[in-house]
Each structure stands twice: as C-alpha cells, then as structure tokens.
Design a protein around this motif. Structure first.
Motif, mmCIF file in Angstrom:
data_model
loop_
_atom_site.group_PDB
_atom_site.id
_atom_site.type_symbol
_atom_site.label_atom_id
_atom_site.label_comp_id
_atom_site.label_asym_id
_atom_site.label_seq_id
_atom_site.Cartn_x
_atom_site.Cartn_y
_atom_site.Cartn_z
ATOM 1 N N ASP A 5 0.816 -1.210 0.000
ATOM 2 C CA ASP A 5 0.000 0.000 0.000
ATOM 3 C C ASP A 5 0.852 1.264 0.000
ATOM 4 O OD1 ASP A 5 -2.338 -1.466 0.043
ATOM 5 O OD2 ASP A 5 -2.354 -1.586 2.232
ATOM 6 N N GLN A 6 2.165 1.122 -0.051
ATOM 7 C CA GLN A 6 3.038 2.290 0.042
ATOM 8 C C GLN A 6 3.285 2.882 -1.337
ATOM 9 O OE1 GLN A 6 7.036 1.767 1.776
ATOM 10 N NE2 GLN A 6 6.444 3.261 3.321
ATOM 11 N N HIS A 7 3.036 4.161 -1.443
ATOM 12 C CA HIS A 7 3.162 4.898 -2.694
ATOM 13 C C HIS A 7 4.587 5.435 -2.779
ATOM 14 C CE1 HIS A 7 1.227 7.633 -5.793
ATOM 15 N NE2 HIS A 7 2.327 8.306 -5.533
ATOM 16 N N ARG A 8 5.275 5.154 -3.880
ATOM 17 C CA ARG A 8 6.671 5.585 -4.000
ATOM 18 C C ARG A 8 6.764 6.951 -4.658
ATOM 19 N NH1 ARG A 8 12.241 2.605 -5.896
ATOM 20 N NH2 ARG A 8 12.230 2.081 -3.683
ATOM 21 N N VAL A 9 7.397 7.877 -3.962
ATOM 22 C CA VAL A 9 7.677 9.216 -4.478
ATOM 23 C C VAL A 9 9.170 9.309 -4.749
ATOM 24 C CG1 VAL A 9 7.620 11.697 -4.002
ATOM 25 C CG2 VAL A 9 5.791 10.211 -3.130
ATOM 26 N N VAL A 10 9.537 9.627 -5.980
ATOM 27 C CA VAL A 10 10.943 9.798 -6.343
ATOM 28 C C VAL A 10 11.181 11.272 -6.620
ATOM 29 C CG1 VAL A 10 12.778 9.224 -7.967
ATOM 30 C CG2 VAL A 10 11.129 7.464 -7.274
ATOM 31 N N VAL A 11 12.139 11.838 -5.928
ATOM 32 C CA VAL A 11 12.475 13.259 -6.067
ATOM 33 C C VAL A 11 13.742 13.370 -6.904
ATOM 34 C CG1 VAL A 11 12.932 15.413 -4.846
ATOM 35 C CG2 VAL A 11 11.503 13.656 -3.774
ATOM 36 N N ASP A 69 5.655 6.103 -8.432
ATOM 37 C CA ASP A 69 4.229 6.391 -8.582
ATOM 38 C C ASP A 69 4.017 7.897 -8.743
ATOM 39 O OD1 ASP A 69 3.191 3.661 -8.138
ATOM 40 O OD2 ASP A 69 4.056 3.942 -6.142
ATOM 41 N N THR A 70 4.865 8.673 -8.069
ATOM 42 C CA THR A 70 4.878 10.118 -8.206
ATOM 43 C C THR A 70 6.328 10.576 -8.336
ATOM 44 O OG1 THR A 70 2.833 10.524 -6.959
ATOM 45 C CG2 THR A 70 4.418 12.328 -7.038
ATOM 46 N N VAL A 71 6.577 11.468 -9.282
ATOM 47 C CA VAL A 71 7.900 12.066 -9.446
ATOM 48 C C VAL A 71 7.794 13.541 -9.084
ATOM 49 C CG1 VAL A 71 9.730 12.694 -11.071
ATOM 50 C CG2 VAL A 71 8.608 10.463 -11.251
ATOM 51 N N ARG A 97 7.118 6.358 -15.943
ATOM 52 C CA ARG A 97 5.990 5.605 -16.498
ATOM 53 C C ARG A 97 4.848 6.533 -16.874
ATOM 54 N NH1 ARG A 97 3.574 2.277 -12.749
ATOM 55 N NH2 ARG A 97 4.327 3.622 -11.076
ATOM 56 N N SER A 98 4.089 6.164 -17.883
ATOM 57 C CA SER A 98 3.019 7.018 -18.395
ATOM 58 C C SER A 98 1.932 7.259 -17.361
ATOM 59 C CB SER A 98 2.405 6.405 -19.656
ATOM 60 O OG SER A 98 1.852 5.129 -19.368
ATOM 61 N N GLU A 99 1.749 6.337 -16.418
ATOM 62 C CA GLU A 99 0.704 6.502 -15.409
ATOM 63 C C GLU A 99 1.189 7.217 -14.148
ATOM 64 O OE1 GLU A 99 2.106 2.128 -14.969
ATOM 65 O OE2 GLU A 99 1.966 3.687 -16.525
ATOM 66 N N ALA A 100 2.483 7.524 -14.075
ATOM 67 C CA ALA A 100 3.013 8.178 -12.879
ATOM 68 C C ALA A 100 2.600 9.645 -12.838
ATOM 69 C CB ALA A 100 4.536 8.066 -12.847
ATOM 70 N N ARG A 101 2.379 10.145 -11.636
ATOM 71 C CA ARG A 101 2.068 11.553 -11.429
ATOM 72 C C ARG A 101 3.384 12.335 -11.426
ATOM 73 N NH1 ARG A 101 -1.713 11.970 -6.508
ATOM 74 N NH2 ARG A 101 0.084 11.041 -5.495
ATOM 75 N N ILE A 102 3.370 13.540 -12.000
ATOM 76 C CA ILE A 102 4.575 14.358 -12.084
ATOM 77 C C ILE A 102 4.296 15.710 -11.455
ATOM 78 C CG2 ILE A 102 6.329 15.352 -13.597
ATOM 79 C CD1 ILE A 102 5.614 13.263 -15.671
ATOM 80 N N VAL A 103 5.195 16.148 -10.585
ATOM 81 C CA VAL A 103 5.016 17.383 -9.834
ATOM 82 C C VAL A 103 6.270 18.235 -9.966
ATOM 83 C CG1 VAL A 103 4.476 18.382 -7.571
ATOM 84 C CG2 VAL A 103 3.648 16.081 -8.153
ATOM 85 N N VAL A 149 -1.117 24.373 -9.404
ATOM 86 C CA VAL A 149 -2.111 23.957 -10.382
ATOM 87 C C VAL A 149 -2.128 22.431 -10.429
ATOM 88 C CG1 VAL A 149 -2.726 23.893 -12.832
ATOM 89 C CG2 VAL A 149 -1.889 26.018 -11.821
ATOM 90 N N ASP A 150 -3.308 21.856 -10.258
ATOM 91 C CA ASP A 150 -3.505 20.417 -10.397
ATOM 92 C C ASP A 150 -4.182 20.187 -11.743
ATOM 93 O OD1 ASP A 150 -4.311 17.778 -10.385
ATOM 94 O OD2 ASP A 150 -5.005 17.790 -8.304
ATOM 95 N N ASP A 151 -3.422 19.710 -12.705
ATOM 96 C CA ASP A 151 -3.963 19.454 -14.038
ATOM 97 C C ASP A 151 -4.036 17.954 -14.306
ATOM 98 O OD1 ASP A 151 -5.044 20.445 -16.455
ATOM 99 O OD2 ASP A 151 -3.153 20.053 -17.483
ATOM 100 N N GLY A 152 -4.437 17.214 -13.277
ATOM 101 C CA GLY A 152 -4.562 15.773 -13.439
ATOM 102 C C GLY A 152 -3.263 15.060 -13.155
ATOM 103 N N ARG A 153 -2.654 14.516 -14.191
ATOM 104 C CA ARG A 153 -1.406 13.778 -14.004
ATOM 105 C C ARG A 153 -0.250 14.705 -13.658
ATOM 106 N NH1 ARG A 153 2.789 11.817 -18.423
ATOM 107 N NH2 ARG A 153 4.146 10.547 -17.101
ATOM 108 N N VAL A 154 -0.297 15.954 -14.121
ATOM 109 C CA VAL A 154 0.807 16.887 -13.934
ATOM 110 C C VAL A 154 0.373 18.009 -13.002
ATOM 111 C CG1 VAL A 154 2.428 18.435 -15.081
ATOM 112 C CG2 VAL A 154 1.669 16.347 -16.240
ATOM 113 N N LEU A 155 1.182 18.256 -11.968
ATOM 114 C CA LEU A 155 0.931 19.343 -11.033
ATOM 115 C C LEU A 155 2.145 20.262 -11.016
ATOM 116 C CD1 LEU A 155 -0.243 16.483 -9.642
ATOM 117 C CD2 LEU A 155 -1.145 18.135 -8.014
#
Length: 317
Positions: A5-11, A69-71, A97-103, A149-155
């Motif tokens: 259940d752990q979401h991986r954030v890569v900085v 999962d999130t970059v 990955r195409s499904e990863a969130r990008i911030v 701005v939260d534009d879906g996949r890209v913030l």
C-alpha cells in the motif's frame, strides 16, 4: 513501483538545486503515517551542487524514476534554466511511467515545459520568472497568481513554500483532509493557504499608525453566509470605500470582492469534505446565492464540480 500500500515518491535533484525545496517532499510525505516511501535521485547517481555553499549526495541514479508512482522535480536557480533539456535530463525523464504523477516545484516547471509535458496545459511557476517562462514556453497556459495547479497527471507549484502546499494537496487528494491536517500539524504549517502568489509580491507598506483591514477580514469570515458588500466592509473598518479598497489590496494583494469569493470557496470545500450537506445547503452557508453559483465558482477555482470534489474526498476517507 509501490510496494504493497506504500506509494513511492521519487524526487529528482538537478545541478543547482535549492536545498529547502528539495527536502519538502520527504518532510511532508514522510509525515503521512507510512503511506509514502520517498527516495531521492540524480541523473547519474552522483552528488549535485546546490545553489548554496554545499553539495548533496544521494543513493540513487535516474533508474529509480522508472519505479515511481509520483515524481517530484525540485527547482534550480533561475540562471540554470534552459529552453531545451540537456540530454541526460531528457533521458532521465523518459524513464517515468506514463501513469506516474509528475510534480514540479517552483522553477522546475521550466524542466517540464522543456520536455513538452506542459504544452496546452495550465501551469504555474514562481511569479518572479513568469516573463522568462512565457518567452521560452508560449504553448503553456501560465497562471502566475496561484500557489499550485492540479492538471490531473501533472501538477505545478509556485515558489519555495508552495511546494508544501502542493504536497499537502496530494496527501488530501490521496487520503483525505484528516490525514493532510495531521501532517500539517506535525510540520507546523497551515493545512491550506488561501489566495495566490499576488499576496506575496512586494506591496507598498501601509503608513505607520494607519488602520489595517485584518480585524474586518476576521469579522467577515464569521459572516460568510451574509451578503457582504464593499460598503459593509468599509463601514466596519471605519474607512471610506476608496481608502478601504486601496488598503485592502495593499495588505492582501487582491480586491475585497475576490478575497471574499476565495474564502467562500475554501469554506465550501471544507463542508464538501466534512459534511453530507447538499450543494444548495452549502451554497447558503458560505454566502453564494444558489448551488449553481457555487458550482461556477468552484469550477473556476479548482476545475471540478462539487459532486466530483466530494467523491474524491469521500473515497479518500
């Protein structure tokens, strides 16, 4: 990718990174009761120079971006931004990955724009570099006033501490307001900041001894369900309409009317998250004349309907 259940954030830290912003994701997501794993990387696994008088060493190279999962891209000094991506950075971003969130935080929006990830999207960056951003990336719909701005996949987020705002927003979106509020308390930061960047742009300092508008703002917040007009606010502050409007803008960075709408939207968001009141009932409690008016203002502010917003946080709860 996330384990269990752990979401991986890569900085991703690039050369010239700001150390304060680099540490924000670990501080915010690390306080979220174990829901996130945060790792930091560089494009080659080696140390990077910061914009301060020290370097930062990391344990990971760009290959971990493929597991995210999130970059989160940390910002760099403005004199480091370029219209085109260096090859090593482009190769690193291609691993996401195409499904990863990008911030992006602050000037890292330049990196996303150079990669073509912001073309046709609404985005933000630090107000101080908006002219440069527009010249470099005219295909991006830049909004220089908002905190993020939260534009879906890209913030994208604005300067410095707005990285805290966008990370808390992600926790709220993923796991609900209760956890986000706990994280904010743990980090001794506000769980949600109202307003945009305009309030932090240098404003004229009110004359010494001049009456301010803070007391009137507090008074108005207790009466959001009432039809407050500029004349009501000015009368409470014991100022003329013109003086009150000028002093309010000097102190807050926006007009009284716009500020009132933002406070009403913020209160409506809280009620959508924390109550089962209907949209019409919430509209009445926050001072919008109708549910349709609330829908319009909420969509303008965050791009979603009340029902969609409520579903997001009910799922998270």
């Amino acid at each position: 990718m996330s384990s269990g259940d752990q979401h991986r954030v890569v900085v991703l830290a690039l050369d010239g990174v700001y150390p304060f912003e680099l540490g924000i994701p670990a501080r915010i997501f690390g306080a979220a009761d174990g829901h996130y794993e945060v790792v930091t990387c560089t494009v080659d696994g080696g140390p990077v120079h910061t914009n301060a008088d020290f370097t930062v060493g990391v344990e990971h190279g760009r290959e971990v971006l493929a597991t995210a999962d999130t970059v989160v891209l940390a910002p760099v000094a403005p004199d480091r931004v370029t219209r085109d991506l260096p090859d090593a950075v482009a190769e690193a971003l291609a691993l996401i990955r195409s499904e990863a969130r990008i911030v992006s935080i602050c000037t890292a929006a330049f990196v996303l724009a150079a990669a073509g990830l912001l073309d046709g999207r609404r985005a933000t960056t630090h107000w101080h570099v908006t002219d440069l951003f527009r010249r470099m990336h005219p295909r991006v719909e830049l909004d220089p006033d908002v905190l993020f701005v939260d534009d879906g996949r890209v913030l994208t987020s604005a300067g410095a501490a707005s990285g805290v705002d966008v990370c808390l927003h992600i926790v709220r979106k993923d796991h609900g307001s209760e956890l986000a509020n706990r994280v904010a308390r743990s980090c001794v930061v506000p769980p949600f900041r109202d307003g945009g960047q305009a309030q932090y742009i240098e404003q004229p300092v009110p004359e010494a001894g001049a009456a301010g508008t803070a007391a009137t703002r507090s008074w108005a917040l207790e009466r959001l369900d009432e039809p407050l007009a500029l004349a009501d606010l000015a009368a409470h502050a014991r100022m003329s309409l013109r003086t009150f409007a000028r002093r309010f803008r000097d102190e807050v960075g926006m007009s009284p009317g716009r500020w009132l709408i933002q406070q009403r939207v913020a209160h409506a968001r809280h009620l959508l998250e924390a109550s089962d009141l209907s949209v019409d009932q919430i509209a009445a409690r926050v001072g919008f004349a109708t549910g349709a008016s609330l829908r319009q203002h909420l969509h303008t502010a965050i791009g979603v309907s009340p029902q969609a917003y409520r579903r997001t946080f009910q799922t998270a709860r």
